[in-house]
Write a protein that holds these residues in place. Structure first.
Motif, PDB file in Angstrom:
ATOM      1  N   TRP C  30       1.551  -7.835   2.587  1.00 30.85           N
ATOM      2  CA  TRP C  30       2.212  -6.931   3.423  1.00 30.85           C
ATOM      3  C   TRP C  30       1.520  -6.767   4.822  1.00 30.85           C
ATOM      4  CZ3 TRP C  30       2.427  -2.194   5.809  1.00 30.85           C
ATOM      5  CH2 TRP C  30       3.745  -1.752   6.340  1.00 30.85           C
ATOM      6  N   THR C  31       0.098  -6.831   4.519  1.00 25.57           N
ATOM      7  CA  THR C  31      -0.754  -6.801   5.721  1.00 25.57           C
ATOM      8  C   THR C  31      -1.366  -7.998   5.742  1.00 25.57           C
ATOM      9  OG1 THR C  31      -2.592  -5.952   7.014  1.00 25.57           O
ATOM     10  CG2 THR C  31      -2.301  -5.192   4.479  1.00 25.57           C
ATOM     11  N   LEU C  39       2.360  -4.298  -1.125  1.00 22.93           N
ATOM     12  CA  LEU C  39       3.095  -2.959  -1.084  1.00 22.93           C
ATOM     13  C   LEU C  39       3.655  -2.903  -2.362  1.00 22.93           C
ATOM     14  CD1 LEU C  39       3.790  -0.782   1.129  1.00 22.93           C
ATOM     15  CD2 LEU C  39       5.813  -1.989   1.331  1.00 22.93           C
ATOM     16  N   ARG C  46       5.701   4.519  -2.805  1.00 23.00           N
ATOM     17  CA  ARG C  46       5.546   3.341  -2.257  1.00 23.00           C
ATOM     18  C   ARG C  46       4.119   3.239  -1.730  1.00 23.00           C
ATOM     19  NH1 ARG C  46       9.172   2.792   3.187  1.00 23.00           N
ATOM     20  NH2 ARG C  46      11.014   2.928   1.474  1.00 23.00           N
ATOM     21  N   LEU C  48       0.564   1.502  -0.182  1.00 28.61           N
ATOM     22  CA  LEU C  48      -0.034  -0.042   0.151  1.00 28.61           C
ATOM     23  C   LEU C  48      -1.445  -0.160  -0.200  1.00 28.61           C
ATOM     24  CD1 LEU C  48       0.095  -2.396   2.150  1.00 28.61           C
ATOM     25  CD2 LEU C  48      -0.601  -0.847   3.962  1.00 28.61           C
TER      26      LEU C  48
END
Lengths: 252, 252, 252, 252, 252, 252
Positions: C30-31, C39, C46, C48
Motif C-alpha cells: 500500500w505504501t 493495509l 483498518r 497500515l
C-alpha cells in the motif's frame, strides 16, 4: 495631495514615520564569557546574543571538512508585560520558540562559508531580556554581530585560517506590517497586535533575500500590498547593515 | 536559442513542465469516524486529513461567542524512505512538526468566520501516510475539504445555524522553488532537495495571500526571482481551488 | 433442541454467525516507501503495517550473529469515534499502547529464526487508520504479511542468505469473547464493549499458541467457557492463515 | 621581602582582603516590564531579578487570607565560561537549579508578612546573565530589591493596604569559604573551585540567620572554622543590607 | 519411604515438587501509615502492598454512585541482581511497569462491588523490595490483603456502609510454566528464564478465571500443554486463597 | 542547676528528653540482592539503603584512577500519612528529592578515598519505606553501613586492593530543631512541623562537619541558638557513630 508647508501627519505612537526604524543600539562584548556577544536594542526590545565557538562538529557532519552554525532563542519569563511560564518548567520547548530558533539558524548559515569555518561549531544564543515586538528580527541582527566577533576571535586563536573568508556577507532582519492600510517598518508590540499582515524579512548586506515570512493575521493580502512590504523591508535592512558594519568598525 | 516549432525540453524527472501540478486526487470520507475527512494525494504524497467537530471552545475563549479551529500535523514513521523515530517515543514534538501544525492552523483560520462557527471547536488532523515532498501544502489543501465537510455535518446536526456562512472562501497551498535557475511548481522530494530556493504559498480562492514562506536553501534570491515564484504559486493555487470545489461538488 | 427447518437466529448486528470472521482484506504494498507493507482490514478496522529493514542490530545484541524484530503500534487521533489526544503531544506513550506494541513484537518473534535473519533488524509499524475493534489482532495479522515481504526483499538484496529460512511459520491473531453467554469470534467495537470476557489469541499456521490473553471484563469465567473460546480462536486463526498465504501468493 | 611591621600581604587575585566584598552594583528598574526589577552585580557576576505581582494565590492557599512568594533561578547557557545546555532543551530542571530556586524562595519568605500581603502572589525570577561565583547569593540580595519595589508598586495600585507592613526586614546572602586555611568572604569562581569549605549564609537586616548551608568540599571542617566563617558572613551581610537600603533610597 | 528404583527425581533447585508453592508469608500492617498494608513474600520475592483509601472518585466517574480501585506497581532499583535505573530518573514509566500495574488493577476490580464501595477511591501500591520471579503474582495476592484491610478500616470509619459487601470474593495469582517439558508452579527467577512457556493466572476464591496471560517464550505451545498449566494454576490459587483467608483471620 | 529529687519535665510526646535520639535499629543485609544493604530505623522512620558496586566509572572520570560514589533518594508513595504521586508517574523528579539525593552523595564522598576505591562506582539507593521525620538523616546514616559492606564485599572479590583504606572515617547525620524555644535532637514528624528552626548536620566519626544545613522555618535564629543546635547535633552524631560501628562489628 501633500502641499508644501503641510506637515506629514504622525501616524505612530512613538512619533516615527512609517518607513523609520526604532532607535537601534548594539553593545558588543556585553558579556565577557562568550567568544562573541552583543546586546542589541530595537527600541525597548532588548536581546542578549552570544556566540559560543567550539572545535569539532556534530556527529552527522564529521569528516566533511565543514563547520556548523546553529541558534537557540528564548525569552526570560518576565521579558513581556505578563509573566510566561519557563519552558524548562513546562519540560518542553514551545512551537513558537522552535520556529524562531530554526529561523535564526538558517539566516546565519546563509552568510557562512562552512568550508572556510572548518570543522568547528558556533552556537548563537539569543535571549530576550525585554520584549517589545520584533524580538526575532533583533535576534538575527544582533546574532550576526556576535558571530562576527566569534569568527575574529577564532582567527586570533588560529582555530580558523587567517585568510579564510568565513563570512560571505552581513545579514539582518526586520519586521514590516500593514496597519489601518498603511505599510510600516519595525513594529513594536502595540502595532504588532493591530497589524492585519505581519512579515519578517531577512536580507543580506548585498540586498538579496534569505527568508520572507508573511502572514495574514487579519484579512489576506493582495499582491500589491506584498510588493510594498518587500520594498520597505529591503530599505530597512540596508540601514541595519550599515549599523552592523559601524558597530563592528568595518567601515572605519 | 529556441526556434519556432521546437518543443520545450522537458526539464523534470516525472515529465511535467515547470508550471504543472502533479496529479491531484482527493477522496472525501476516506474514514467514516470523523465529521469530515479527505485522503489527498499530490503525486506520491498521501495525507489523511480528518476534521473533528466538538461543541465548546478552549477555556481562554469561553463566552466570546466565537469558535476555534486548530490543526495537528504528523508523519507516520515510515512515510519516508528511511524510518524516523516516532515523536511519541522521543517524548516530544520536533520543531518542524510544530511549525507545520501552526502553519496549517493559521491557514484554515484565515477563511473561517469564527462568529458564524459559534462556540465550537474543529481540530484538523493531517497525518502523512506517504511522503514525497509538499506534505504541508497537501495537508492544507486536503484539510480544507475535511473542514468543509465538518461544517456541512454541523449544519445538518443544527450545531451551527443553517444560514451561517462559516467558510468565507476556499484555501489551498503549493510549493514553488528554483532549480538550476528555473522556477518550478509543486516540488517532489527529488526536486525539493536540489532547490536553491524553496517557498510555500497559501492562497485563498479569491487569489489573496494568507502565508508566504520563502527560504534560500542555497544562495539568497533576488527580487525578480521572488516575483516569478509568487506568480507561479498564485496560478497553481487557483488550479487547486478548482479541484477542491469540484471534489466538494460545489460547482455542479 | 434445534429442529430441522428452523433457521439459526442471527445474533450479531452485522449479520454474522458467532463463529464467522468479518470480511478480511489485505492490500500488499500500500505504501511504496517501506521494504514491506500491508493495509489490512478486519471489517471497518483498518491498519497500515510497514516493515522497515535495516542492517545491524541494537547494541545489546551485537556480535551474536542474530537479528532482531520489534514492533510499534499507534492509533491516529481520529481513528476512533471521538478524538484522542496524540501521545506525542502528551509527551508519553500510554500503557495500552506499550502493551500492544510489546504483544505484536513477541508474536512476530515467535515465527522468526533470528539466526537465519543474521545481524539485521526489522521494525514493524502498525498504525491504526480506522478503529472498530480488534485493532491489535489485525495489526499482528497484517504485520506478518509486511514482514514476509521485507524478508523477500532482503533476500533479493542479498542481505539475508538465499536459502535462509527466516520465517518458521505464519502467525495471526483474533479476538474472541462471550456476549450474553454466547462465545463469538472477531468482535467489532459494539460487541467488544458488551463482552463479559474478552480474549486475544495468537496462533501459528501450525495451530500452536503463541499468546493467550483472556480478561474477565464482567464476571470471572469458568474453565468450560475458556475452552470454548480457545476452540473458536484456533479455528478463526486457521482461516486467517489461509488468507495470509493467499495474499502472499504462497499457495499459488 | 616581608619586613616586620609590614601590612598583611594581599592574598586574593583581585586584590581584595579576605573580609572584603567585591564591588556591588544594584540597578533598579533595569527592565520596565516587571512590577519590580533589579540588575545586581557582585563583581563580574550579573543577575537580572524581576518581581511579578499577580492577584490571587495558588489553589492550595486559597481562602486563608495569606499571600505567596516564590522564586525561580536559571542561568543563560553562556553565562559561564563554557556553554551549558538549556534546561528547556533537556526537558527537565536539574537538581542544582531546583535547590537554588527553593533557597531563594525560602529566604524571601522569611521577611514577608504573608497576611499583610493578602491573597496575592509575587514570583521572583533570577536569571544569571554572567556567572563568576556567588550567583545564588547575588540572586537573593537582588531579588529583595525587586520584591521591595513590587510591594511599593502594589501599594500604589491599592492591591495591598497602604499601611500594611509586608516586608518585616531586609534580607541578603553572601558566600564564605576557607582557602588554603584562610576564611574569605564573597568568593569569585576561581576561589570557589579551590575552597575546602564553602558556605552560603542568608541573614536578615537585623542580623539573624535565615539559612546556613555549609559544605565540606575537601576535608571536613571543625567547629572553630565554622565559627570564623559565620562571623565573616554576618559582617558581609550587614554591608549588603546597607547597600540594599541605599539602592532603595530608604536611608535618605 | 522411597523404594529402590522408584525414587521421585527432585526437579527443582529449591527442592520443591513441580506442583508446590514456595513458602508464602503475609505480614499485615507492615507499615502503619496506610489504611491497609501487607508485606508478602513468595520465597525470596518480597513486595510491599499498601492500600490508600480516599473519599471521592476521579472526575470521569463523579456522580455515578460508584467507587474506583486502581493500582501502581514498581520495583526498587536494586530489587534485582543488577541495578536498574529508576523510572523517575528516566522520566517515564516503562511498558512492563504499565502492563503489570494495569493487570493488578483489573484483577482487584474483578472482586469489588463498586456500588457498595460508594464514591471512594482505593489505590493499591505494590513496590517490589526484592525480586526473585513472580513479582506480579505476589503483588496481586498481597494487594488483596491490603485492600481487605482498607475496606475494614473504611467500615470502621463509617466511610462505607456497615453492611456493604464491598468484596465479592478473594482474588490471587500465580505463575506457571513449562521447563524441560514439565509444567511447574510458582517459578523463581532461575526457572522463569528457562521456561519455554510462561503463564500468569488470576483466579477468584471461587475458582473462576479473572485473567489468563500465557506467552510462548520459546516454542509455541499446544492445547494439551495449555490445559495442564491451567490445572496447575487453579490448584495453586486455591492454596493461596486459603493462605489469604488465614492471614485475614477470616476462617477463625 | 538541676537539684536532686526534681524531676525533669518531659517535653516530648514520645517521652524523650530534648537531647535524646529515638530508638535506632540497623538491620544489615535486609536484602540479599545488593553488595551491601541496611534497613535503618529512626523510631518509625524506616529507610532501605542498598549499595550497588559496579566496575568502571562514568565517562567524565575515566582514566583518572579514581572511583565514584553517588546516591539516589526516593520515597514510596504511601510512606507518608497521605499518599504522594509517584515521581515516575509525574515524569520528573521533584526539587526536594534532587536536593536530598545530592546531600547524601556529598556526605558519603566526604569519607571515601576515591583513589583507594579505584575505577569503580558505588550507587547508594535510599528508599523510604515509612516516613516519620528525619528521613534524610536516617538515609545518610544507613547508607554508610551499606557502603561499608559493599567495600568489604569488593575487597573479598579482589575488586579493590586488600590493603586499600577506602573509607577514611564513618559518617552520620541527625536533625536538630528549636521547638517552643527549646533545642531538640532527632525530630519526628510532629515535632518537625512545629519547629521554628530546622537543621540537618552531617558529621564524621572524628567529629568534623561535612554539611550544616540550617533553615529558619519561622523566625530567623540568632547566633546563640545556632551554637546550641550545633552542640546537640555533634553529640547526637557521635552516638550514631557508635551504633554504626557496633552494627558493623567494628568494635568487637
Amino acid at each position: 495631495m501633500t502641499m508644501e508647508g503641510m506637515s506629514t501627519p504622525i501616524l505612530r505612537a512613538d512619533g516615527r514615520t512609517p518607513e523609520q526604524l526604532r532607535p537601534i543600539t548594539i553593545t558588543r562584548g556585553w558579556t565577557t564569557q562568550a567568544e562573541g556577544s552583543a546586546l542589541i536594542e530595537f527600541g525597548n526590545t532588548r536581546v542578549l546574543c552570544t556566540a559560543s565557538f567550539t572545535e569539532g562538529v556534530p556527529r552527522w557532519l564529521k569528516g566533511e571538512g565543514k563547520g556548523w552554525v546553529t541558534a537557540e532563542y528564548a525569552m526570560l519569563p518576565r521579558a513581556t508585560n505578563t509573566r510566561n511560564q519557563r519552558e524548562a518548567v513546562k519540560g518542553k520547548i514551545g512551537g513558537r520558540t522552535h520556529e524562531i530558533s530554526r529561523l535564526i539558524g538558517r539566516s546565519l548559515r546563509s552568510i557562512i562559508d562552512t568550508k572556510a569555518l572548518g570543522e568547528n561549531t558556533i552556537v548563537l544564543d539569543c535571549d530576550v531580556l525585554q520584549a517589545d515586538g520584533g524580538t526575532r528580527t533583533a535576534a538575527i541582527t544582533g546574532a550576526f554581530v556576535a558571530l562576527a566577533d566569534a569568527v575574529t576571535w577564532a582567527r586570533g586563536e588560529k582555530l580558523v585560517r587567517k585568510d579564510a573568508k568565513v563570512l560571505t556577507d552581513t545579514v539582518s532582519a526586520i519586521s514590516v506590517g500593514i496597519i489601518d492600510g498603511v505599510p510600516m517598518l519595525d513594529l513594536p508590540y502595540v502595532e504588532d497586535v493591530r497589524a492585519e499582515t505581519d512579515m519578517n524579512v531577512v536580507v543580506t548586506g548585498a540586498g538579496a533575500f534569505v527568508e520572507v515570512q508573511g502572514t495574514a493575521e487579519g484579512a489576506p493580502f493582495v499582491r500589491s500590498e506584498l510588493d510594498q512590504l518587500l520594498d520597505l523591508a529591503l530599505a530597512g535592512n540596508l540601514e541595519l547593515a550599515t549599523i552592523q558594519r559601524s558597530a563592528l568598525g568595518w567601515d572605519a
